[in-house]
Design a protein around this motif. Structure first.
Motif, PDB file in Angstrom:
ATOM      1  N   LEU A 144       6.976  -5.450  -8.053  1.00  7.82           N
ATOM      2  CA  LEU A 144       8.363  -5.532  -8.513  1.00  7.82           C
ATOM      3  C   LEU A 144       9.015  -6.851  -8.125  1.00  7.82           C
ATOM      4  CD1 LEU A 144       9.634  -1.913  -7.722  1.00  7.82           C
ATOM      5  CD2 LEU A 144       9.072  -2.887  -9.962  1.00  7.82           C
ATOM      6  N   ALA A 145       8.488  -7.502  -7.099  1.00  9.69           N
ATOM      7  CA  ALA A 145       9.077  -8.770  -6.637  1.00  9.69           C
ATOM      8  C   ALA A 145       7.964  -9.718  -6.230  1.00  9.69           C
ATOM      9  CB  ALA A 145      10.036  -8.524  -5.478  1.00  9.69           C
ATOM     10  N   MET A 146       7.068 -10.012  -7.162  1.00 10.41           N
ATOM     11  CA  MET A 146       5.956 -10.914  -6.918  1.00 10.41           C
ATOM     12  C   MET A 146       5.876 -11.952  -8.027  1.00 10.41           C
ATOM     13  SD  MET A 146       2.826  -8.421  -5.716  1.00 10.41           S
ATOM     14  CE  MET A 146       3.050  -7.212  -4.390  1.00 10.41           C
ATOM     15  N   GLN A 147       5.414 -13.152  -7.640  1.00 10.19           N
ATOM     16  CA  GLN A 147       5.038 -14.151  -8.624  1.00 10.19           C
ATOM     17  C   GLN A 147       3.659 -13.809  -9.176  1.00 10.19           C
ATOM     18  OE1 GLN A 147       5.532 -18.308  -7.638  1.00 10.19           O
ATOM     19  NE2 GLN A 147       7.079 -17.858  -6.071  1.00 10.19           N
ATOM     20  N   PRO A 148       3.197 -14.512 -10.218  1.00 10.12           N
ATOM     21  CA  PRO A 148       1.827 -14.312 -10.680  1.00 10.12           C
ATOM     22  C   PRO A 148       0.808 -14.620  -9.587  1.00 10.12           C
ATOM     23  CG  PRO A 148       3.109 -15.481 -12.331  1.00 10.12           C
ATOM     24  CD  PRO A 148       3.949 -15.424 -11.093  1.00 10.12           C
ATOM     25  N   LEU A 149      -0.453 -14.332  -9.877  1.00  9.19           N
ATOM     26  CA  LEU A 149      -1.524 -14.388  -8.887  1.00  9.19           C
ATOM     27  C   LEU A 149      -1.655 -15.744  -8.210  1.00  9.19           C
ATOM     28  CD1 LEU A 149      -4.059 -12.840  -7.701  1.00  9.19           C
ATOM     29  CD2 LEU A 149      -5.361 -14.042  -9.448  1.00  9.19           C
TER      30      LEU A 149
END
Length: 479
Positions: A135-140
């Motif tokens: 829900l609160a992450m940048q891409p890998l």
């Protein structure tokens, strides 16, 4: 010896390659690159072959299959870092993180992986800069500490945010065009028990519910929306599943988080034949798991039907398929524009008569790593799996639908994912990726002989040259 390769999902990228090489060691990988360069052959590279835009293949190229390079090179249980060869697929990576438990007080696990399929290599996930359900992450790419790239000279180059930083940013989300990722160091996070919280609600309520769940500490979540275009709930009602850290005393893990293969097959058939029944069954299953406890890493593993095309063939009386497959499109809009976009998508899908088999909405934070970021802002991610017959009408309908959806997203300040198809026009790509011209120039700077190539790259290189010849002339003059 020539072979015909294709992606395993859409089956729309059949390509003749001159040879398939499957290196077992770093030195074999380097030798393959150098030999191809000496012979004047282009190189294509793949692992799980799940991308659908033609990024893995190039006509009469030397094709590098990375899947034998999957060994752990270094584990740091103190800092939570895992260095592993880039041919490792995600179950192997999860297994390697669990092996660190004996050497640390912290149980480490992956932060995220792409959804829907596990048999994708780490290198492939880096190449597409994939994302999961955080829900609160940048891409890998945000989770990559460093990587080792085999460049066009066959040299091993270490890249990170502080060492060869520009090349690092080009490789992440660079679709294998700047070299082959041999290994990468993955940042891990503590593995925790999560409680699944499930609601069935309308999309306008879901938007507020997601913020509420995030305030309650939920780490992951997504919204699976209704797919029956004849129903008023189409793209409006859905199943919201979020995952909140559980208390230590509640950490008794439930059954596997995903549906079993036979249950997925049943849903797949219903999605073709009775979409309302498919949604009702999916909602019933997830409501039945409300409150279930799952590990934060294995919860992200997925059930994948080995071949949707094979499923369709088995469903046909003469068994001659595949006559159709699913083609995925992923679109992004600023979160406050989600409801207008979904309303426009309803109109477009109905107007084109395009059939949705599966769809979901996720969240992403602005990408601060990749040179060519698809997440230019904090976006809502909307995924459509479109039923695509392999005839002229079916292929054209899918292409027109995706182009219209891209226009709808970009009109609202959004974008789309380059990985899943080549239907976007050069003008649409430039609008959504304003740095694409500069990115093409960087490709020629780092790989002037275009040793690393793909059907996807050659398509858009030529499309940009035709659509924007003045830009190309200026770049060549500057070079």
């Amino acid at each position: 010896m020539t072979q015909i390769l294709d992606d395993v999902h859409s089956r729309l990228n059949a390509t003749i390659v001159a040879q398939v090489c499957k290196p077992q060691t770093l030195h074999e990988l380097q030798a393959t690159v150098r030999q191809a360069a000496a012979a004047g052959r282009r190189i294509s590279v793949a692992g799980g072959r799940h991308a659908m835009g033609g990024q893995q293949f190039a006509d009469h190229s030397i094709h590098v299959d990375m899947t034998a390079l999957d060994q752990v090179l270094q584990a740091d249980p103190v800092r939570g870092l895992l260095r592993i060869e880039a041919g490792a697929m995600w179950p192997r990576i999860v297994e390697a993180t669990h092996a660190m438990d004996a050497h640390s007080e912290i149980r480490w696990g992956i932060r995220q992986k792409q959804t829907g399929v596990d048999d994708v290599t780490l290198g492939g996930s880096i190449a597409a800069n994939a994302h999961g359900r955080g829900l609160a992450m940048q891409p890998l790419g945000h989770d990559i500490e460093d990587l080792t790239l085999i460049d066009a000279r066959g040299e091993a180059v270490l890249c990170s945010r502080t060492h060869n930083a520009e090349l690092f940013s080009l490789v992440i989300g660079g679709y294998g065009l700047f070299g082959i990722v041999y290994a990468a160091t993955l940042r891990l996070s503590p593995r925790v028990a999560l409680r699944r919280l499930v609601d069935v609600l309308d999309l306008d309520d879901a938007v507020n519910a997601v913020f509420r769940r995030a305030d309650e500490g939920c780490l992951y979540g997504d919204f699976q929306f209704a797919i029956d275009a004849q129903d008023d709930h189409f793209l409006r009602r859905g199943v919201l599943a979020c995952y909140q850290p559980a208390g230590a005393g509640d950490a008794h893990e439930a059954a596997p988080a995903d549906l079993a293969p036979d249950a997925w097959l049943t849903l797949l058939r219903l999605a073709h034949d009775d979409k309302n029944a498919a949604f009702a069954q999916y909602a019933k299953h997830y409501l039945g798991t409300h409150g279930g406890i799952y590990a934060s890493d294995t919860m992200q593993l997925s059930t994948y039907i080995p071949s949707y095309a094979d499923f369709l063939a088995s469903s046909q009386a003469d068994g001659t398929g595949p006559r159709e497959t699913l083609v995925i499109g992923e679109h992004y809009v600023p979160r406050h524009q989600l409801l207008p976009f979904m309303q426009r998508a309803r109109e477009l899908l109905r107007a084109f008569g395009t059939e949705v088999i599966y769809g979901t909405i996720r969240s992403i934070l602005r990408d601060t790593t990749s040179y060519l970021p698809w997440a230019r802002d904090d976006f809502a991610c909307i995924v459509f799996n479109l039923r695509t017959p392999h005839d002229a009408a079916g292929l054209a309908r899918t292409a027109h639908t995706f182009r219209a959806l891209i226009d709808a997203a970009s009109a609202l300040g959004g974008s789309f994912f380059l990985t899943y198809h080549r239907h976007a026009t050069a003008e649409q790509v430039r609008r959504c990726y304003p740095q694409f011209d500069a990115w093409l120039a960087k490709k020629r700077e780092h790989d002037p002989q275009e040793l690393f190539a793909s059907t996807w790259y050659l398509h858009y290189r030529d499309a940009f040259a035709q659509a924007f010849p003045a830009t190309l002339a200026r770049e060549e003059a500057a070079a």
